[in-house]
Design a protein around this motif. Sequence first.
Motif, PDB file in Angstrom:
ATOM      1  N   THR A   1     104.503  25.717  13.106  1.00  0.00           N
ATOM      2  CA  THR A   1     104.987  26.159  14.424  1.00  0.00           C
ATOM      3  C   THR A   1     104.132  25.615  15.568  1.00  0.00           C
ATOM      4  N   MET A   2     103.095  24.847  15.252  1.00  0.00           N
ATOM      5  CA  MET A   2     102.170  24.357  16.275  1.00  0.00           C
ATOM      6  C   MET A   2     102.531  22.929  16.677  1.00  0.00           C
ATOM      7  N   GLY A   3     102.714  22.716  17.961  1.00  0.00           N
ATOM      8  CA  GLY A   3     103.007  21.385  18.460  1.00  0.00           C
ATOM      9  C   GLY A   3     101.809  20.452  18.322  1.00  0.00           C
ATOM     10  N   TYR A   4     102.075  19.163  18.415  1.00  0.00           N
ATOM     11  CA  TYR A   4     101.021  18.157  18.230  1.00  0.00           C
ATOM     12  C   TYR A   4      99.891  18.307  19.246  1.00  0.00           C
ATOM     13  N   GLU A   5     100.218  18.501  20.519  1.00  0.00           N
ATOM     14  CA  GLU A   5      99.170  18.624  21.547  1.00  0.00           C
ATOM     15  C   GLU A   5      98.311  19.866  21.325  1.00  0.00           C
ATOM     16  N   ASP A   6      98.934  20.972  20.927  1.00  0.00           N
ATOM     17  CA  ASP A   6      98.150  22.171  20.619  1.00  0.00           C
ATOM     18  C   ASP A   6      97.236  21.913  19.424  1.00  0.00           C
ATOM     19  N   TYR A   7      97.736  21.175  18.431  1.00  0.00           N
ATOM     20  CA  TYR A   7      96.900  20.866  17.273  1.00  0.00           C
ATOM     21  C   TYR A   7      95.712  19.999  17.679  1.00  0.00           C
ATOM     22  N   ARG A   8      95.941  19.018  18.542  1.00  0.00           N
ATOM     23  CA  ARG A   8      94.821  18.180  19.013  1.00  0.00           C
ATOM     24  C   ARG A   8      93.792  19.024  19.762  1.00  0.00           C
TER      25      ARG A   8
END
Length: 167
Positions: A52-59
């Motif tokens: 459920t986590m977007g790429y930018e949030d993961y970065r």
Amino acid sequence: PLKGIPAKNIPRKVREVIKERFQGNAYPIGDTGDVAKVTARSKNEISHQQSTMGYEDYRTKAAAAHQIDELMSSMTRIKHAPNLKKTQKPNVASYTYGDVAVKIGDRQFTVRVNIENWNNGNKTLYDISSIKETSPQRINLLRGGDVNNSTIANNAQDVNTDNRYQH
């Protein structure tokens, strides 16, 4: 953050940072007087991008991993929640979580630090979640203090500037 690191290599970099700098150590949980240990399980959970986590949030989560000690000790608005998944995690009694303001590059975020409280009394870092970009004014409200006297977790050396993490 994490400039020049291909997306496929971010989890490996996060695991390296946690293993080399934090794994096996215990850090304060905000001002509670308790400590939680960073374990191999912490490392694996934090390096993982939830579905459920977007790429930018993961970065952002990955970049924050180099500040685990500061994130844990800076937790505010600390709360407790029961383990509602006893069948999947029978040894976890409950969770402790709190919000933290963190600076990544020139951007400011709030993140939630999650701690597992085990039936045997041990506490371990579980994950970093609920990542939201924010403003200095919001951080001020979070802390109840002066923005100019901020204690935003911010370490000058991170996975982008520390040569140990440049491969």
